[in-house]
Write an enzyme that holds these catalytic residues in place. Structure first.
Site, PDB file in Angstrom:
ATOM      1  CD  GLN A  17      50.276  30.609  38.041  1.00  0.00           C
ATOM      2  OE1 GLN A  17      49.848  31.149  39.033  1.00  0.00           O
ATOM      3  NE2 GLN A  17      51.367  31.019  37.452  1.00  0.00           N
ATOM      4  CD  GLU A 139      50.300  36.487  36.645  1.00  0.00           C
ATOM      5  OE1 GLU A 139      49.685  35.423  36.813  1.00  0.00           O
ATOM      6  OE2 GLU A 139      49.861  37.581  37.026  1.00  0.00           O
ATOM      7  CG  ASP A 168      49.052  32.643  34.742  1.00  0.00           C
ATOM      8  OD1 ASP A 168      48.401  32.893  33.722  1.00  0.00           O
ATOM      9  OD2 ASP A 168      50.271  32.446  34.722  1.00  0.00           O
ATOM     10  N   GLY A 247      42.463  52.307  49.892  1.00  0.00           N
ATOM     11  CA  GLY A 247      41.127  52.447  50.475  1.00  0.00           C
ATOM     12  C   GLY A 247      41.005  53.783  51.178  1.00  0.00           C
ATOM     13  N   GLY A 248      40.009  53.914  52.015  1.00  0.00           N
ATOM     14  CA  GLY A 248      39.758  55.185  52.689  1.00  0.00           C
ATOM     15  C   GLY A 248      40.583  55.404  53.944  1.00  0.00           C
TER      16      GLY A 248
END
Ligand code: COA
Length: 415
Positions: A17, A139, A168, A247-248
């Site tokens: 892959q 993977e 991959d 995140g924020g």
């Protein structure tokens, strides 16, 4: 219209892959990708996870569009000569064999440079130089050693790997960028170079925010947007954060109408600070807009669980698509949890060429993911993957071999 990489010839020595993802992208940008496979066998994925007897699997077809396939036994002395001729004709050799396999074939970096000093040799390996450089990697191993697994899942459960093939396909993407960058540098230096994308590095690059959090944790001992705050505990390493946003702007996955019987009746909801008042109005909690315990992002952090529970009481009265429509009117960031069935049937994705129907001579019609990167001057036309050795004679003729020579090589088992 021409294609961005029209004059680039790729010797594609990839399999499974990670490597094929990279060369498929280059083919979509217009490169002539010549995939080298072993006669009679080919890329192992041709026969893995087959859904139709004797037809190339979807695993293979969906990773090898727009390529040509030639069969060469690169361990046969005459086969080696054919490969040498290809090395002299191509711009880039891409490979993702186990460490050392190319050298064992006799194609060391030095030998390749002798044959073609302009050749770019691009490799995917599991690890970069170091204690694990000789290891074979797939993977999920990459997800584990790149920091993804330890940071995915819920706090009270084991590490989890994600369905997105970040080890991959993610590393294939990194490699493709390395290759076009090396091609660009070659226009100035005239020289080839080695390009290495290690899967551990690629996954870690995608987990960059978790290394950010590791350092925040070490400094402050607590991360207030994590579900462990305020009542749980933090250890020495970044914990699994469930569905927290990373995140924020705090977010979580919430149930929608029908969740009892539909495993994907959920929506991702982000309590983005600038639209807090609108969120309060939509869910009928207008008083939260001004109440000091809810009005500011900092005040909300210790109450996220309660806040999301209240928002969920609202989302459960709507389907995920109804909720999406209403929330979008107010610019409230959200996203329905789409199943693969829903994605496969999505008209807009088909219109943009992100989902493409391809016809194959053996398996018939199937769906694939088209080029996710759209260039306005280099449109992608997805064509089917090649049959094993379909282009051997064509490529050999381009290399200057006569019909008789091709037959002789075939009889000798070299191609
Ligand atoms: N003619 C003759 N021999 C060929 C050949 C050809 N056309 N193409 C490949 N081979 C040989 C190789 O030379 C190698 O021989 P060697 O072991 O004697 O040196 C052999 O086939 C097998 O190659 P290998 O890469 O070891 O395959 P594998 O199936 O044992 O391992 C991986 C598969 C993916 C684990 C391994 O290739 C790997 O770690 N790759 C790097 C990381 C990677 O890309 N992983 C993700 C895959 S999606």
């Amino acid at each position: 219209m021409g294609k961005a990489l029209d004059d680039v010839r790729i010797l594609d020595f990839t399999h499974v892959q990670s490597g094929p993802t990279c060369t498929q992208l280059l083919a979509w940008f217009g490169a002539d990708v010549i995939k080298v496979e072993r006669a009679g066998a080919g890329d192992i994925t041709r026969e893995q996870l087959r859904d139709i007897p004797d037809a190339d699997s979807l695993y293979f077809t969906m990773l090898n569009h727009n390529k040509r396939s030639v069969t060469i036994d690169t361990k046969n002395p005459e086969g080696k000569l054919v490969l040498e001729a290809l090395i002299q004709k191509c711009d880039v050799l891409v490979e993702n064999f186990a460490p050392g396999a190319l050298d064992r074939m006799g194609f060391t970096w030095e030998r390749i440079q002798e044959l073609n000093p302009k050749m770019i040799v691009a490799s995917v390996k599991g690890f970069g130089p170091g204690p694990y450089e000789d290891c074979k990697v797939y993977e999920n191993v990459a997800q584990c050693v790149g920091g993804a697994a330890s940071t995915t899942g819920f706090d009270d459960g084991p590490p989890v790997v994600t369905g997105a093939q970040i080890g991959d396909s993610g590393t294939g993407l990194h490699l493709a960028l390395g290759i076009v960058t090396a091609l660009y540098q070659r226009t100035m230096t005239g020289r080839g170079q080695k390009v290495l994308a290690a899967m551990q590095d690629g996954v870690l690059n995608l987990c960059r925010v978790k290394l950010r959090d590791q350092q925040r944790l070490e400094r402050t001992g607590v991360m207030k947007e994590y579900p462990q705050y305020p009542n749980g505990t933090f250890g020495e390493a970044v914990p699994r954060a469930g569905n927290a946003s990373g995140g924020g702007q705090p977010g979580w996955i919430l149930k929608c109408k029908g969740w009892e019987h539909d495993p994907n009746a959920y929506i991702y909801f982000i309590t983005q600070a600038p639209v807090w008042v609108k969120i309060c109005n939509v869910i009928g909690k207008e008083e939260w807009a001004t109440a000091p315990e809810y009005a500011t992002p900092t005040a909300r952090l210790p109450r996220l669980k309660e806040i999301f529970a209240e928002i969920e009481r609202w989302t459960m009265t709507k389907t995920k698509f109804e909720a999406m429509e209403i929330l979008n009117k107010y610019d409230i960031p959200c996203g329905p949890i789409l199943s693969m069935k829903e994605i496969a049937e999505d008209d807009s994705l088909r219109k943009t060429g992100t989902i493409v129907e391809v016809d194959h001579p053996v398996r018939g019609k199937y769906l694939t993911v088209g080029n996710p990167i759209k260039l306005s001057d280099s449109p992608t036309d997805v064509t089917r993957s090649p049959l094993l050795g379909e282009h051997t004679d064509e490529v050999m003729a381009e290399l200057g071999y006569s019909r008789e020579q091709i037959e002789a090589l075939r009889t000798a088992g070299a191609i």
